[in-house]
Write a protein that holds these residues in place. Structure first.
Motif, PDB file in Angstrom:
ATOM      1  N   PRO A 340       0.818  -1.219   0.000  1.00  0.00           N
ATOM      2  CA  PRO A 340       0.000   0.000   0.000  1.00  0.00           C
ATOM      3  C   PRO A 340       0.846   1.260   0.000  1.00  0.00           C
ATOM      4  O   PRO A 340       1.942   1.308   0.576  1.00  0.00           O
ATOM      5  CB  PRO A 340      -0.811  -0.128   1.296  1.00  0.00           C
ATOM      6  N   ARG A 341       0.319   2.265  -0.660  1.00  0.00           N
ATOM      7  CA  ARG A 341       0.988   3.573  -0.694  1.00  0.00           C
ATOM      8  C   ARG A 341       0.558   4.414   0.511  1.00  0.00           C
ATOM      9  O   ARG A 341      -0.437   4.111   1.167  1.00  0.00           O
ATOM     10  CB  ARG A 341       0.645   4.295  -2.001  1.00  0.00           C
ATOM     11  N   THR A 342       1.308   5.451   0.758  1.00  0.00           N
ATOM     12  CA  THR A 342       1.038   6.326   1.892  1.00  0.00           C
ATOM     13  C   THR A 342       0.358   7.594   1.408  1.00  0.00           C
ATOM     14  O   THR A 342       0.764   8.187   0.399  1.00  0.00           O
ATOM     15  CB  THR A 342       2.349   6.678   2.617  1.00  0.00           C
ATOM     16  N   LEU A 343      -0.662   8.024   2.115  1.00  0.00           N
ATOM     17  CA  LEU A 343      -1.349   9.264   1.776  1.00  0.00           C
ATOM     18  C   LEU A 343      -0.533  10.468   2.232  1.00  0.00           C
ATOM     19  O   LEU A 343       0.062  10.445   3.319  1.00  0.00           O
ATOM     20  CB  LEU A 343      -2.726   9.303   2.444  1.00  0.00           C
ATOM     21  N   PRO A 344      -0.503  11.525   1.431  1.00  0.00           N
ATOM     22  CA  PRO A 344       0.206  12.732   1.875  1.00  0.00           C
ATOM     23  C   PRO A 344      -0.581  13.457   2.963  1.00  0.00           C
ATOM     24  O   PRO A 344      -1.807  13.301   3.075  1.00  0.00           O
ATOM     25  CB  PRO A 344       0.277  13.572   0.597  1.00  0.00           C
ATOM     26  N   ALA A 345       0.103  14.221   3.770  1.00  0.00           N
ATOM     27  CA  ALA A 345      -0.573  15.021   4.794  1.00  0.00           C
ATOM     28  C   ALA A 345      -1.387  16.125   4.116  1.00  0.00           C
ATOM     29  O   ALA A 345      -0.979  16.684   3.098  1.00  0.00           O
ATOM     30  CB  ALA A 345       0.454  15.630   5.740  1.00  0.00           C
ATOM     31  N   VAL A 346      -2.551  16.403   4.667  1.00  0.00           N
ATOM     32  CA  VAL A 346      -3.421  17.425   4.085  1.00  0.00           C
ATOM     33  C   VAL A 346      -3.865  18.395   5.169  1.00  0.00           C
ATOM     34  O   VAL A 346      -3.923  18.052   6.349  1.00  0.00           O
ATOM     35  CB  VAL A 346      -4.664  16.797   3.406  1.00  0.00           C
ATOM     36  N   HIS A 347      -4.196  19.605   4.753  1.00  0.00           N
ATOM     37  CA  HIS A 347      -4.724  20.629   5.652  1.00  0.00           C
ATOM     38  C   HIS A 347      -5.888  21.305   4.934  1.00  0.00           C
ATOM     39  O   HIS A 347      -5.753  21.739   3.783  1.00  0.00           O
ATOM     40  CB  HIS A 347      -3.654  21.651   6.005  1.00  0.00           C
ATOM     41  N   GLY A 348      -7.023  21.367   5.600  1.00  0.00           N
ATOM     42  CA  GLY A 348      -8.171  22.031   4.994  1.00  0.00           C
ATOM     43  C   GLY A 348      -9.000  21.140   4.103  1.00  0.00           C
ATOM     44  O   GLY A 348      -9.784  21.627   3.289  1.00  0.00           O
ATOM     45  N   GLY A 349      -8.845  19.827   4.215  1.00  0.00           N
ATOM     46  CA  GLY A 349      -9.678  18.917   3.445  1.00  0.00           C
ATOM     47  C   GLY A 349      -8.907  18.141   2.396  1.00  0.00           C
ATOM     48  O   GLY A 349      -7.802  18.510   2.004  1.00  0.00           O
ATOM     49  N   SER A 350      -9.505  17.036   1.936  1.00  0.00           N
ATOM     50  CA  SER A 350      -8.889  16.177   0.931  1.00  0.00           C
ATOM     51  C   SER A 350      -9.365  16.546  -0.466  1.00  0.00           C
ATOM     52  O   SER A 350     -10.422  17.167  -0.647  1.00  0.00           O
ATOM     53  CB  SER A 350      -9.230  14.706   1.214  1.00  0.00           C
ATOM     54  N   ARG A 351      -8.588  16.141  -1.464  1.00  0.00           N
ATOM     55  CA  ARG A 351      -8.975  16.305  -2.862  1.00  0.00           C
ATOM     56  C   ARG A 351      -9.454  14.954  -3.381  1.00  0.00           C
ATOM     57  O   ARG A 351      -8.799  13.924  -3.202  1.00  0.00           O
ATOM     58  CB  ARG A 351      -7.794  16.788  -3.696  1.00  0.00           C
ATOM     59  N   VAL A 352     -10.603  14.953  -4.027  1.00  0.00           N
ATOM     60  CA  VAL A 352     -11.209  13.723  -4.533  1.00  0.00           C
ATOM     61  C   VAL A 352     -11.356  13.835  -6.036  1.00  0.00           C
ATOM     62  O   VAL A 352     -11.779  14.881  -6.553  1.00  0.00           O
ATOM     63  CB  VAL A 352     -12.586  13.471  -3.891  1.00  0.00           C
ATOM     64  N   ARG A 353     -11.001  12.743  -6.726  1.00  0.00           N
ATOM     65  CA  ARG A 353     -11.091  12.748  -8.188  1.00  0.00           C
ATOM     66  C   ARG A 353     -11.672  11.423  -8.671  1.00  0.00           C
ATOM     67  O   ARG A 353     -11.180  10.352  -8.356  1.00  0.00           O
ATOM     68  CB  ARG A 353      -9.699  12.952  -8.780  1.00  0.00           C
ATOM     69  N   PHE A 354     -12.805  11.500  -9.398  1.00  0.00           N
ATOM     70  CA  PHE A 354     -13.382  10.347 -10.093  1.00  0.00           C
ATOM     71  C   PHE A 354     -13.037  10.482 -11.577  1.00  0.00           C
ATOM     72  O   PHE A 354     -13.323  11.517 -12.190  1.00  0.00           O
ATOM     73  CB  PHE A 354     -14.907  10.317  -9.932  1.00  0.00           C
TER      74      PHE A 354
END
Length: 592
Positions: A340-354
Motif C-alpha cells: 500500500p501507498r502512503t497518503l500525503p498530509a493534508v490541511h483544509g480537506g482532501s482532494r477527490v477525483r473520479f
C-alpha cells in the motif's frame, strides 16, 4: 412445502480437516490428550488379561497358594482400574478444554472474517444464516472436538487392540468373526451416507429459520405497525416445521443405523461366546481364556457400537465444519494492496477525483449504477449530489469508501488511487453521517467514542458540544453514561443524528460524507442537526447527498445525477437558470 434434501454437496467426515489450522496451535495439549487416551485404552485392554489370571489363579488346589494368588490378582485388577480412572479423567479434561478453545477460536475467526467482507457478500448471504453458523454449527464442532472425537479414538484403539488380542489368542475363531464384521461395516457405511446428507440438510433448515427470526426481530416496529405478528409467526413456524421434518428424517435414518449396529454387535458377542464355550467343552481353552475372550469380544463389540454413535456425530460435525469453512473461504472482491501507498498530509480537506468511473452492482449486472462518471472535488469544497432515486448518489459514497471496486475508471484521494491504499488508511480519512444513524447498545460516551476509540472523555464531550448534543445527553438519567438501548431506541431521530455527527467530528476526518443526514427529521430537529452539520463541515471537504434541495443551496457546487451520469452541475442559482433537471426537481419540491 417440499421437505426433500436438495443440498448439492455431501460433506465427508474428512471435511473436519478444515479444523486442523485451529487445532495445530495446541498440539502439546493434543499430544498429552493422546497419551492419556493410549493409557486409558491400554488399561481397558489389560482388564481381560487380569481377569484371565484371576480366574485361572483361583482354581489352584492349594488353598494357601490360592488365597495369595487371588489377593495379588485382585490388586492387579484394582491397579488397572486406578490407571483407567486417572487416564480417562485426564483425557476428558484436556479434550473438553481443547473443544472449548478451538470452538472459541473458530467463532472469532469466522466473525472477524465476515466483518471484513464487502457489501457484495451480504447481497447474497443473510445475517441470520451467518449467526446460525456462528452458534449452532460451532456448538456441533465443540461437541465433536471436545468429546466425540476422543471417544471415537479411544474406542478405535480399544477395538483394534481387542481384535488383535483375539486374533493372536484364537485365530480360527476370529477369521469367522472378521467375515461377520465385513457384513456389518459395509451396510453401515452405505446407510451412513444417507445420514450425512440429511445432517447437512437439517443444519441448512435451522439456518433458514434463524435468518427469518433475525430479519424480523430487527424490524419489530415495522412488523407491529402492519399488524404482521401472526403472519411473521406463521412464516417462522413454517420454517421451523420444515427444519423439524428434516431433523426427524435424519433421526430416523440414524436410528436405523444404530439399531443395525447394536443387533449386529449382539450377533458378534453371541457368536464369540458360542465358539468359546465349544472350545472349553473340547478342552482346547481354559475357563480363564474363555473369560478373557468374552471380555475382549464385548470390548470389541462395544467399540463398534460407540463408533456407530460417534460416526453419526462426525457426520453432523462434518456438515457444520464445511459450512464454517465456506464462510472462511469466501473472499471479498475488495482486497488490500500488497504494497500500500502512503497518503500525503493534508490541511483544509482532501482532494477527490473520479475518472470515468463505471460500476454495476453484483446483484444488478445489466444496469450501470454509474457510467462515465467524472468529477473533481477540491480541498475544502462542499459538493452536493442530487437527482432522482436510483441516480447513483449513494453509489458514489460506497465507491469512495471502497466498499466496491469500479468496473472501469479509477478514484483518487489526495492524488493516490484508492485501490493502492490500505483500507484502514483510506477509511481513516473519511467520516460518514448516514440518514439512519447506527447507535450501538452502549452508553452515549461509548457511542461517540466509536469514532476514535482512544479519545479522552473531555474530547468526547467537546465533540458532543460541537454537534449540539451535549445538552440533551447531560439531561439523560445518567448523562454520558446512560445506556441508549438497542439501536438507540431511547433517543429521538434528531438526537440519534447528532450523536452520529459528534462521532464523525471526534474522528476529525479531512473528508466528510453526509448521506441524507436531515431528510428524516422534523423542522425543529432539522435546524439543530443542520447547525451541527455546518460546524462539522468547516475546514474539511464535504460531499452531501440530499433529496431535499433546500439543504444543498449553500453548497459550493451542486452535481445533478441521472441514470448514473452527470446531467449538469453548478450553483443553485446557475442550475435554476438553466431550466434543466435540477430546475424541474426544484419546481416539484418548492411548488409542493
Amino acid at each position: 412445502m417440499n421437505t426433500e434434501d436438495t443440498s448439492p454437496r455431501t460433506p465427508p467426515p474428512r471435511s473436519l480437516s478444515g479444523l486442523w489450522p485451529f487445532v495445530r496451535p495446541y498440539r502439546w495439549q493434543v499430544g498429552l490428550a493422546l497419551l492419556f487416551l493410549l493409557l486409558a485404552a491400554t488399561a481397558t485392554l489389560l482388564f481381560p488379561v487380569a481377569l484371565r489370571h484371576l480366574i485361572d489363579g483361583g482354581l489352584q488346589a492349594d488353598r494357601g497358594a490360592q488365597a495369595m494368588a487371588l489377593r495379588g490378582h485382585f490388586l492387579d485388577v484394582f491397579g488397572v482400574a486406578v490407571l483407567l480412572g486417572v487416564a480417562s479423567a485426564s483425557r476428558f479434561y484436556i479434550m473438553s478444554w481443547l473443544g472449548e478453545r478451538v470452538t472459541a477460536d473458530v467463532r472469532s475467526a469466522v466473525y472477524g472474517h465476515v466483518l471484513r467482507q464487502s457489501p457484495a457478500f451480504f447481497e447474497t448471504t443473510r445475517t441470520g444464516e451467518v449467526l446460525s453458523r456462528l452458534t449452532t454449527d460451532t456448538t456441533l464442532v465443540q461437541t465433536v472436538v471436545g468429546s466425540s472425537l476422543s471417544m471415537g479414538l479411544r474406542n478405535a484403539i480399544t477395538g483394534l487392540g481387542a481384535l488383535a488380542m483375539l486374533v493372536w489368542a484364537h485365530p480360527m475363531v476370529m477369521v469367522q468373526v472378521l467375515l461377520v464384521i465385513v457384513l456389518v461395516v459395509l451396510p453401515a457405511m452405505w446407510w451412513g451416507r444417507r445420514v450425512r446428507r440429511l445432517s447437512r440438510a437439517s443444519q441448512d433448515r435451522v439456518a433458514d429459520a434463524s435468518a427469518i427470526a433475525a430479519e424480523v426481530l430487527n424490524a419489530i416496529p415495522m412488523v407491529q405497525s402492519y399488524t404482521a405478528e401472526d403472519r411473521e409467526a406463521g412464516r417462522f413456524d413454517e420454517a421451523a416445521e420444515h427444519a423439524f421434518r428434516t431433523a426427524v428424517r435424519r433421526s430416523r435414518a440414524r436410528s436405523v443405523l444404530v439399531a443395525f449396529i447394536i443387533i449386529a454387535n449382539a450377533a458378534l458377542i453371541l457368536w464369540g461366546l458360542y465358539q468359546g464355550t465349544q472350545a472349553v467343552l473340547a478342552g482346547t481353552m481354559s475357563a480363564g481364556q474363555l473369560g478373557q475372550a468374552v471380555v475382549l469380544v464385548i470390548l470389541f463389540a462395544g467399540a463398534v457400537a460407540v463408533w456407530g454413535e460417534v460416526y453419526g456425530d462426525l457426520l453432523r460435525a462434518a456438515g457444520a465444519s464445511e459450512r464454517l469453512m465456506e464462510l472462511l473461504a469466501s473472499r471479498s472482491p475488495v482486497q488490500e494492496p500488497v504494497q500500500p501507498r502512503t497518503l500525503p498530509a493534508v490541511h483544509g480537506g482532501s482532494r477527490v477525483r473520479f475518472e470515468q468511473v463505471r460500476f454495476h452492482y453484483p446483484s444488478r449486472p445489466a444496469q450501470a449504477a454509474l457510467d462515465a462518471f467524472d468529477l473533481t472535488i477540491e480541498p475544502g469544497q462542499t459538493v452536493a449530489l442530487v437527482g432522482p432515486s436510483g441516480a447513483g448518489k449513494t453509489t458514489v459514497f460506497q465507491l469512495l469508501q471502497r466498499f466496491y471496486d469500479p468496473g472501469a475508471g479509477r478514484i483518487l484521494l489526495d492524488g493516490v488511487p484508492i485501490n493502492e491504499l490500505a483500507l484502514a488508511d483510506l477509511r481513516g480519512r473519511v467520516g460518514t453521517v448516514p440518514q439512519d444513524p447506527v447507535i450501538f447498545s452502549a452508553s452515549a460516551l461509548d457511542n461517540i467514542r466509536y469514532g476514535r476509540p482512544g479519545a479522552s472523555d473531555d474530547e468526547v464531550r467537546a465533540a458532543a458540544r460541537a454537534a449540539f448534543a451535549d445538552e440533551f445527553i447531560r439531561a439523560l438519567p445518567e448523562g454520558y453514561d446512560t445506556f441508549l438501548g438497542e439501536r438507540g431506541v431511547r433517543l429521538s431521530g434528531g438526537q440519534r443524528q447528532r450523536i452520529a455527527i459528534a462521532r464523525a467530528m471526534l474522528k476529525n476526518p479531512p473528508l466528510l460524507l453526509l448521506d441524507e443526514a436531515t431528510s428524516a427529521l422534523d423542522a425543529q430537529s432539522e435546524r439543530m442537526v443542520q447547525a451541527a452539520l455546518d460546524t462539522a463541515m468547516q475546514g474539511r471537504t464535504t460531499l452531501v447527498v440530499a433529496h431535499r434541495l433546500a439543504t444543498v443551496r449553500r453548497a459550493d457546487r451542486i452535481v445533478v445525477l441521472d441514470h448514473g451520469r452527470i446531467a449538469e452541475q453548478g450553483t443553485h442559482d446557475e442550475l435554476l437558470a438553466r431550466q434543466g433537471l435540477y430546475a424541474h426537481l426544484a419546481s416539484l419540491q418548492f411548488n409542493a
